[in-house]
Write a protein that holds these residues in place. Structure first.
Motif, PDB file in Angstrom:
ATOM      1  N   GLU A 126      41.890  34.781  33.776  1.00  0.00           N
ATOM      2  CA  GLU A 126      42.879  35.740  34.280  1.00  0.00           C
ATOM      3  C   GLU A 126      42.420  36.307  35.612  1.00  0.00           C
ATOM      4  OE1 GLU A 126      45.463  38.144  30.987  1.00  0.00           O
ATOM      5  OE2 GLU A 126      43.419  38.814  31.295  1.00  0.00           O
ATOM      6  N   THR A 127      43.385  36.599  36.457  1.00  0.00           N
ATOM      7  CA  THR A 127      43.090  37.258  37.728  1.00  0.00           C
ATOM      8  C   THR A 127      44.042  38.434  37.884  1.00  0.00           C
ATOM      9  OG1 THR A 127      44.628  35.830  38.926  1.00  0.00           O
ATOM     10  CG2 THR A 127      42.312  35.104  38.826  1.00  0.00           C
ATOM     11  N   GLY A 128      43.847  39.189  38.934  1.00  0.00           N
ATOM     12  CA  GLY A 128      44.728  40.319  39.207  1.00  0.00           C
ATOM     13  C   GLY A 128      44.133  41.633  38.742  1.00  0.00           C
ATOM     14  N   TYR A 129      44.778  42.694  39.175  1.00  0.00           N
ATOM     15  CA  TYR A 129      44.293  44.030  38.875  1.00  0.00           C
ATOM     16  C   TYR A 129      44.784  44.490  37.514  1.00  0.00           C
ATOM     17  CZ  TYR A 129      43.201  48.937  39.326  1.00  0.00           C
ATOM     18  OH  TYR A 129      42.695  50.191  39.114  1.00  0.00           O
ATOM     19  N   LYS A 130      43.916  45.103  36.766  1.00  0.00           N
ATOM     20  CA  LYS A 130      44.283  45.689  35.473  1.00  0.00           C
ATOM     21  C   LYS A 130      43.742  47.105  35.419  1.00  0.00           C
ATOM     22  CE  LYS A 130      45.002  41.822  32.532  1.00  0.00           C
ATOM     23  NZ  LYS A 130      44.988  41.388  31.166  1.00  0.00           N
ATOM     24  N   ARG A 190      34.128  45.084  31.941  1.00  0.00           N
ATOM     25  CA  ARG A 190      33.767  43.668  31.819  1.00  0.00           C
ATOM     26  C   ARG A 190      34.779  42.893  30.993  1.00  0.00           C
ATOM     27  NH1 ARG A 190      28.787  45.686  30.679  1.00  0.00           N
ATOM     28  NH2 ARG A 190      29.031  45.128  28.476  1.00  0.00           N
ATOM     29  N   ASN A 191      35.461  43.575  30.090  1.00  0.00           N
ATOM     30  CA  ASN A 191      36.385  42.902  29.175  1.00  0.00           C
ATOM     31  C   ASN A 191      37.851  43.146  29.519  1.00  0.00           C
ATOM     32  OD1 ASN A 191      34.538  41.648  27.150  1.00  0.00           O
ATOM     33  ND2 ASN A 191      33.801  43.746  27.115  1.00  0.00           N
ATOM     34  N   LEU A 192      38.130  43.566  30.742  1.00  0.00           N
ATOM     35  CA  LEU A 192      39.512  43.819  31.154  1.00  0.00           C
ATOM     36  C   LEU A 192      40.356  42.548  31.147  1.00  0.00           C
ATOM     37  CD1 LEU A 192      39.549  46.314  34.159  1.00  0.00           C
ATOM     38  CD2 LEU A 192      40.661  46.565  31.947  1.00  0.00           C
ATOM     39  N   ARG A 193      39.795  41.487  31.663  1.00  0.00           N
ATOM     40  CA  ARG A 193      40.547  40.235  31.790  1.00  0.00           C
ATOM     41  C   ARG A 193      40.008  39.190  30.840  1.00  0.00           C
ATOM     42  NH1 ARG A 193      38.905  41.786  36.574  1.00  0.00           N
ATOM     43  NH2 ARG A 193      40.396  42.805  37.936  1.00  0.00           N
ATOM     44  N   LYS A 194      40.911  38.379  30.348  1.00  0.00           N
ATOM     45  CA  LYS A 194      40.501  37.227  29.544  1.00  0.00           C
ATOM     46  C   LYS A 194      39.994  36.153  30.502  1.00  0.00           C
ATOM     47  CE  LYS A 194      43.709  38.215  25.883  1.00  0.00           C
ATOM     48  NZ  LYS A 194      45.086  38.592  25.868  1.00  0.00           N
ATOM     49  N   GLU A 217      32.701  36.813  35.313  1.00  0.00           N
ATOM     50  CA  GLU A 217      33.207  36.155  36.516  1.00  0.00           C
ATOM     51  C   GLU A 217      33.464  37.218  37.567  1.00  0.00           C
ATOM     52  OE1 GLU A 217      36.668  33.793  35.713  1.00  0.00           O
ATOM     53  OE2 GLU A 217      35.797  32.952  33.908  1.00  0.00           O
ATOM     54  N   GLY A 218      33.857  36.798  38.719  1.00  0.00           N
ATOM     55  CA  GLY A 218      34.192  37.737  39.770  1.00  0.00           C
ATOM     56  C   GLY A 218      33.691  37.244  41.102  1.00  0.00           C
TER      57      GLY A 218
END
Length: 141
Positions: free
Chosen positions: A83-87, A76-80, A11-12
């Motif tokens: 989920e949104t926001g910076y990680k 690519r796998n930072l967010r589930k 996504e993105g």
């Protein structure tokens, strides 16, 4: 990477069409420039594949590509899903540099330049350093 990474993103934000076209043109032009240089103008002595410049360059390219692929996987796998926001990415080379994907790609192209020993490959490595270095600095901030 230019063809594989976009297909793997879950996504993105969508990439603007103009940006896509410019990136495509850059990759096509650079591919032509590197290919033409290596097939038409570059000459190598017998035994070049055993020369330390080629071996070190090839290993640099290979290590850089592995770092790049692994870093892209982490990103690519930072967010589930949903989920949104910076990680902040963790693991791999992200433990040492904030732009591990950029570092890997820069290492890749400097390794390629050393393995090829052409002005065209060095020019691309320097362009990668300046462009990706600038992006890495922005991401770090």
């Amino acid at each position: 990477r230019a063809l594989i990474f976009p297909l793997l993103i879950r996504e993105g934000k969508p990439t603007p069409f103009f940006t896509f076209v410019l990136a495509l043109l850059f990759c096509v032009f650079n591919g032509y420039l590197q290919g033409r240089s290596l097939t038409t103008y570059a000459t190598y002595p017998a035994g070049w594949l055993g020369d330390s410049r080629f071996i070190i360059g090839f290993l640099g390219w290979l290590i850089g590509m592995a770092i790049n692929i692994h870093s892209d996987h982490i990103l690519r796998n930072l967010r589930k899903p949903g989920e949104t926001g910076y990680k902040i990415p963790r693991g791999g080379m992200f433990e040492y540099v904030s732009g591990a994907n950029f570092f890997g790609e820069i290492l890749e192209w400097f390794g390629f330049a050393l393995a090829c020993c052409t002005i065209e490959s060095l020019a691309f490595a320097l362009c990668s350093l300046f462009i990706l270095g600038s992006r890495a600095r922005q991401h770090h901030k």
